[in-house]
Design a protein around this motif. Structure first.
Motif, PDB file in Angstrom:
ATOM      1  N   GLN A   1       0.866  -1.018  -0.043  1.00 13.34           N
ATOM      2  CA  GLN A   1      -0.261   0.388  -0.218  1.00 13.34           C
ATOM      3  C   GLN A   1       0.943   1.370  -0.165  1.00 13.34           C
ATOM      4  OE1 GLN A   1      -2.655  -0.001   3.511  1.00 13.34           O
ATOM      5  NE2 GLN A   1      -4.116  -0.630   2.006  1.00 13.34           N
ATOM      6  N   ALA A   2       0.380   2.450  -1.252  1.00 15.55           N
ATOM      7  CA  ALA A   2       1.264   3.390  -1.074  1.00 15.55           C
ATOM      8  C   ALA A   2       0.451   4.162  -1.256  1.00 15.55           C
ATOM      9  CB  ALA A   2       2.020   3.528  -2.244  1.00 15.55           C
ATOM     10  N   SER A   3       1.159   5.435   0.039  1.00 17.30           N
ATOM     11  CA  SER A   3       0.432   6.708   0.270  1.00 17.30           C
ATOM     12  C   SER A   3       0.980   7.542   0.038  1.00 17.30           C
ATOM     13  CB  SER A   3      -0.458   6.230   1.807  1.00 17.30           C
ATOM     14  OG  SER A   3       0.267   5.886   2.683  1.00 17.30           O
ATOM     15  N   GLY A   4       0.261   8.569   0.501  1.00 19.94           N
ATOM     16  CA  GLY A   4       0.993   9.921   0.531  1.00 19.94           C
ATOM     17  C   GLY A   4       1.184  11.156  -0.614  1.00 19.94           C
ATOM     18  N   GLY A   5       0.505  10.826  -1.677  1.00 20.41           N
ATOM     19  CA  GLY A   5       0.362  11.725  -2.554  1.00 20.41           C
ATOM     20  C   GLY A   5      -0.267  12.226  -2.835  1.00 20.41           C
ATOM     21  N   GLY A   6      -0.266  13.920  -3.476  1.00 24.39           N
ATOM     22  CA  GLY A   6      -0.737  15.272  -3.436  1.00 24.39           C
ATOM     23  C   GLY A   6      -0.916  15.985  -4.353  1.00 24.39           C
ATOM     24  N   LEU A   7      -1.530  16.865  -4.068  1.00 24.76           N
ATOM     25  CA  LEU A   7      -0.781  17.990  -5.414  1.00 24.76           C
ATOM     26  C   LEU A   7       0.103  19.141  -4.467  1.00 24.76           C
ATOM     27  CD1 LEU A   7      -1.674  20.273  -7.810  1.00 24.76           C
ATOM     28  CD2 LEU A   7      -3.724  21.119  -6.498  1.00 24.76           C
ATOM     29  N   VAL A   8       0.466  19.658  -5.165  1.00 23.50           N
ATOM     30  CA  VAL A   8       1.934  20.241  -4.875  1.00 23.50           C
ATOM     31  C   VAL A   8       2.186  21.457  -5.575  1.00 23.50           C
ATOM     32  CG1 VAL A   8       3.655  18.784  -4.994  1.00 23.50           C
ATOM     33  CG2 VAL A   8       4.430  20.478  -2.900  1.00 23.50           C
ATOM     34  N   GLN A   9       3.143  22.466  -5.544  1.00 20.18           N
ATOM     35  CA  GLN A   9       2.942  23.476  -6.359  1.00 20.18           C
ATOM     36  C   GLN A   9       4.306  23.383  -6.253  1.00 20.18           C
ATOM     37  OE1 GLN A   9       2.941  27.421  -4.615  1.00 20.18           O
ATOM     38  NE2 GLN A   9       1.069  27.852  -5.451  1.00 20.18           N
ATOM     39  N   ALA A  10       4.760  23.573  -7.150  1.00 18.70           N
ATOM     40  CA  ALA A  10       6.772  23.124  -8.166  1.00 18.70           C
ATOM     41  C   ALA A  10       7.410  24.023  -7.333  1.00 18.70           C
ATOM     42  CB  ALA A  10       6.889  24.017  -9.493  1.00 18.70           C
ATOM     43  N   GLY A  11       8.610  23.470  -6.411  1.00 20.55           N
ATOM     44  CA  GLY A  11       9.344  23.170  -5.515  1.00 20.55           C
ATOM     45  C   GLY A  11       9.001  22.873  -4.855  1.00 20.55           C
ATOM     46  N   GLY A  12       7.727  22.245  -4.284  1.00 18.32           N
ATOM     47  CA  GLY A  12       7.569  21.801  -3.006  1.00 18.32           C
ATOM     48  C   GLY A  12       7.800  20.305  -2.655  1.00 18.32           C
ATOM     49  N   SER A  13       6.944  20.524  -1.938  1.00 17.80           N
ATOM     50  CA  SER A  13       7.954  18.125  -0.865  1.00 17.80           C
ATOM     51  C   SER A  13       6.686  17.527  -0.278  1.00 17.80           C
ATOM     52  CB  SER A  13       8.316  18.364   0.285  1.00 17.80           C
ATOM     53  OG  SER A  13      10.096  19.282   0.332  1.00 17.80           O
ATOM     54  N   LEU A  14       6.800  16.449  -0.684  1.00 13.86           N
ATOM     55  CA  LEU A  14       6.045  15.701  -0.677  1.00 13.86           C
ATOM     56  C   LEU A  14       6.792  14.232   0.246  1.00 13.86           C
ATOM     57  CD1 LEU A  14       3.182  15.197  -2.961  1.00 13.86           C
ATOM     58  CD2 LEU A  14       3.114  15.722  -1.057  1.00 13.86           C
ATOM     59  N   ARG A  15       5.961  13.200   1.407  1.00 14.41           N
ATOM     60  CA  ARG A  15       6.871  11.886   1.346  1.00 14.41           C
ATOM     61  C   ARG A  15       5.724  11.043   1.380  1.00 14.41           C
ATOM     62  NH1 ARG A  15       8.537  10.426   7.843  1.00 14.41           N
ATOM     63  NH2 ARG A  15       6.469  10.202   7.598  1.00 14.41           N
ATOM     64  N   LEU A  16       6.596  10.334   0.423  1.00 18.05           N
ATOM     65  CA  LEU A  16       5.210   8.931   0.296  1.00 18.05           C
ATOM     66  C   LEU A  16       6.334   7.608   0.856  1.00 18.05           C
ATOM     67  CD1 LEU A  16       5.579   8.422  -3.415  1.00 18.05           C
ATOM     68  CD2 LEU A  16       4.071  10.271  -2.612  1.00 18.05           C
ATOM     69  N   SER A  17       4.821   6.761   1.795  1.00 17.41           N
ATOM     70  CA  SER A  17       5.238   5.874   2.188  1.00 17.41           C
ATOM     71  C   SER A  17       4.415   4.480   1.787  1.00 17.41           C
ATOM     72  CB  SER A  17       4.373   5.845   3.990  1.00 17.41           C
ATOM     73  OG  SER A  17       4.875   7.408   4.521  1.00 17.41           O
ATOM     74  N   CYS A  18       4.888   3.653   2.262  1.00 12.66           N
ATOM     75  CA  CYS A  18       4.835   2.134   1.265  1.00 12.66           C
ATOM     76  C   CYS A  18       4.602   0.855   2.332  1.00 12.66           C
ATOM     77  CB  CYS A  18       5.584   1.785   0.309  1.00 12.66           C
ATOM     78  SG  CYS A  18       5.282   0.163  -0.616  1.00 12.66           S
ATOM     79  N   VAL A  19       3.750   0.065   2.864  1.00 14.17           N
ATOM     80  CA  VAL A  19       3.401  -0.485   3.498  1.00 14.17           C
ATOM     81  C   VAL A  19       2.957  -2.095   3.467  1.00 14.17           C
ATOM     82  CG1 VAL A  19       3.032   0.533   5.534  1.00 14.17           C
ATOM     83  CG2 VAL A  19       1.455  -0.308   4.211  1.00 14.17           C
ATOM     84  N   GLY A  20       3.380  -2.842   3.929  1.00 10.13           N
ATOM     85  CA  GLY A  20       2.754  -4.294   3.434  1.00 10.13           C
ATOM     86  C   GLY A  20       0.967  -4.584   4.074  1.00 10.13           C
ATOM     87  N   SER A  21       0.621  -5.241   2.848  1.00 10.48           N
ATOM     88  CA  SER A  21      -0.476  -5.339   3.444  1.00 10.48           C
ATOM     89  C   SER A  21      -1.339  -6.697   3.098  1.00 10.48           C
ATOM     90  CB  SER A  21      -1.887  -4.977   2.140  1.00 10.48           C
ATOM     91  OG  SER A  21      -3.179  -4.831   2.872  1.00 10.48           O
ATOM     92  N   GLY A  22      -1.354  -7.572   4.119  1.00  8.76           N
ATOM     93  CA  GLY A  22      -1.027  -9.057   4.270  1.00  8.76           C
ATOM     94  C   GLY A  22      -0.160 -10.041   4.199  1.00  8.76           C
ATOM     95  N   PHE A  23       0.874  -8.905   4.385  1.00  6.85           N
ATOM     96  CA  PHE A  23       2.275  -9.446   5.238  1.00  6.85           C
ATOM     97  C   PHE A  23       3.045  -8.357   5.628  1.00  6.85           C
ATOM     98  CE2 PHE A  23       5.687  -7.953   1.736  1.00  6.85           C
ATOM     99  CZ  PHE A  23       4.136  -7.360   1.382  1.00  6.85           C
TER     100      PHE A  23
END
Length: 127
Positions: free
Chosen positions: A4-26
């Protein structure tokens, strides 16, 4: 069983985001190396970054070097992709993938062979 990946979204150029990845079922633990890929509609999925099972080795696509950082917390079993200085060309759906057999610098970005994939999270960078 998937990621499961999460953390996406809309951001302006020059901005930052942090994505996360976890297991589902393992548990996405130190048994797996993990990579982030991204895909724009009409284009092939491309490798963004990779981190080894221990976290001691990482690789990056040239297009994101110096701007993105991959890391993992093997206690919480989460893999992160910290994205800074985002550009409109970073807009894509980002996927995480896990593999039980480590990849080297010449193979990590090949899609085939990864054991698990996530559903993707959309990152949109506006200009």
């Amino acid at each position: 069983v998937q990621l499961q990946a999460s953390g996406g979204g809309l951001v302006q150029a020059g901005g930052s985001l942090r994505l996360s990845c976890v297991g589902s079922g393992f548990t996405l633990d130190y048994y797996y190396s993990v990579a982030w890929f991204r895909q724009v509609p009409g284009k092939e999925r491309e490798g963004v970054s990779y981190i080894s099972d221990s976290g001691s080795i990482s690789y990056y696509a040239d297009s994101v070097k110096g701007r993105f950082t991959i890391s993992r917390d093997n206690v919480k079993n989460i893999v992160y992709l910290q994205m800074t200085s985002l550009k409109p060309e970073d807009t894509a759906v980002y996927y995480c993938a896990a593999v039980s057999i480590a990849r080297d610098g010449s193979r990590w970005f090949y899609l085939s062979g990864y054991d698990y994939w996530g559903q993707g999270t959309l990152v949109t960078v506006s200009s």
